[in-house]
Every structure is written in structure tokens, then in C-alpha cells.
Scaffold this motif. Structure first.
Motif, short mmCIF file in Angstrom:
data_model
loop_
_atom_site.label_atom_id
_atom_site.label_comp_id
_atom_site.label_asym_id
_atom_site.label_seq_id
_atom_site.Cartn_x
_atom_site.Cartn_y
_atom_site.Cartn_z
N ARG A 117 0.84 -0.94 -0.07
CA ARG A 117 0.05 0.02 -0.11
C ARG A 117 1.00 1.30 0.01
O ARG A 117 1.92 1.29 0.76
N PRO A 118 0.54 2.47 -0.79
CA PRO A 118 1.67 3.57 -0.87
C PRO A 118 1.35 4.20 0.44
O PRO A 118 0.42 4.24 1.22
N ARG A 119 2.52 5.01 0.71
CA ARG A 119 2.38 5.79 2.05
C ARG A 119 1.40 6.95 1.56
O ARG A 119 0.85 7.38 0.46
N ALA A 120 1.27 7.66 2.74
CA ALA A 120 0.23 8.74 2.85
C ALA A 120 0.78 9.83 1.56
O ALA A 120 -0.07 10.46 0.93
N LYS A 121 2.12 10.25 1.54
CA LYS A 121 2.53 11.02 0.62
C LYS A 121 2.19 10.61 -0.93
O LYS A 121 1.82 11.63 -1.60
N GLN A 122 2.35 9.30 -0.87
CA GLN A 122 2.14 9.12 -2.44
C GLN A 122 0.43 8.89 -2.74
O GLN A 122 -0.09 9.12 -3.90
N ILE A 123 -0.05 8.68 -1.86
CA ILE A 123 -1.71 8.54 -2.08
C ILE A 123 -2.06 10.05 -2.17
O ILE A 123 -3.08 10.10 -3.15
#
Length: 144
Positions: A117-123
Motif C-alpha cells: 500500500r502506498p504511503r500517505a504522501k504517495q496517496i
């Protein structure tokens, strides 16, 4: 001709079974109600215990509670299926999407397959791509 004693005995047994059946039906209904209420209370207790544990961990770390962290930011949902469909909508390869997001192509592949799952920054970066079209995506790729 049957004996009157045996007929009377069988009739008394039949009536008593009928009475018992009526009594047990009422008890079965109340038992079912109690069991469902107990199950509901157990589920509620479990969620409350989880909240207490989560708040205890947050207090131990000295950070604010998780509910208080993201009050000013809108919550962005993410799913692997939507990322893949968004990439196809933009007409991009996994490598091109990775270049736009500033990550590796392998990361995009793992996100789409649901392995990671992508990190918050990538989301947030993925959410920013939702509002653009094919031309804008091609233009941004050309700039990079």
C-alpha cells in the motif's frame, strides 16, 4: 375394547406434552433474544477495548489521538483496483505513472497488485492525478 385407564393415561401424557411445548417455546424465544444481546455486547466491548488500547498507545507515545490528527485534511480513499483503472484511463504504462508520481515502476506494480500500500504522501499524489486527463498527463511526462 381398550382399558379406560390406558386411554386416560395416554390423554394425560398428550395434554402435558402440549403444555410443555408451549412453555418451552416461550423459553426458547427468550434464550435466543438473550444470546443475540450477549453477542452484541461482546462485540461492543471488543471495539471499546481496541479503542482504549489505541488511545493508550497514542498517549504513551505523547502524540495526539489518531482521530485528532487529520481533522484539517480531507480523507482520501485508495484501492489497488482504482489505481489500475486510473492508469488505464490516462493511457499510461506503469513506468510512466511511476515517473509522474516520483516512485519506481515496481512500486506501482505492487500497489496495483495489492501486495503493498502506498504511503500517505504517495496517496496524495495519486489523488492529485485523479483530476487530470490524458493530455495533461502527457504534458507532465514531457516536462519530466
Amino acid at each position: 375394547m381398550p382399558n379406560i385407564g390406558t386411554v386416560l393415561k395416554s390423554e394425560i401424557a398428550r395434554v402435558s406434552r402440549k403444555e410443555l411445548r408451549g412453555e418451552t417455546e416461550a423459553m426458547k424465544k427468550s434464550i435466543t433474544l438473550y444470546r443475540s444481546e450477549i453477542a452484541h455486547l461482546k462485540r461492543r466491548m471488543q471495539t471499546l477495548e481496541q479503542q482504549v488500547r489505541r488511545l493508550g498507545k497514542a498517549a504513551a507515545k505523547g502524540s495526539p489521538a489518531p482521530e485528532e490528527e487529520d481533522d484539517d485534511k480531507p480523507h482520501v480513499r485508495y484501492s489497488a483496483k482504482s489505481l489500475a483503472s486510473q492508469r488505464r484511463r490516462l493511457g499510461l504504462s506503469a513506468a510512466a505513472l511511476a515517473k509522474l508520481l516520483g516512485v519506481s515502476a515496481l512500486s506501482v506494480y505492487k500497489w496495483e497488485s495489492g501486495n503493498t500500500r502506498p504511503r500517505a504522501k504517495q496517496i496524495e499524489a495519486i489523488a492529485a492525478l485523479r483530476g487530470i486527463g490524458r493530455r495533461e498527463a502527457a504534458k507532465r511526462l514531457a516536462e519530466l
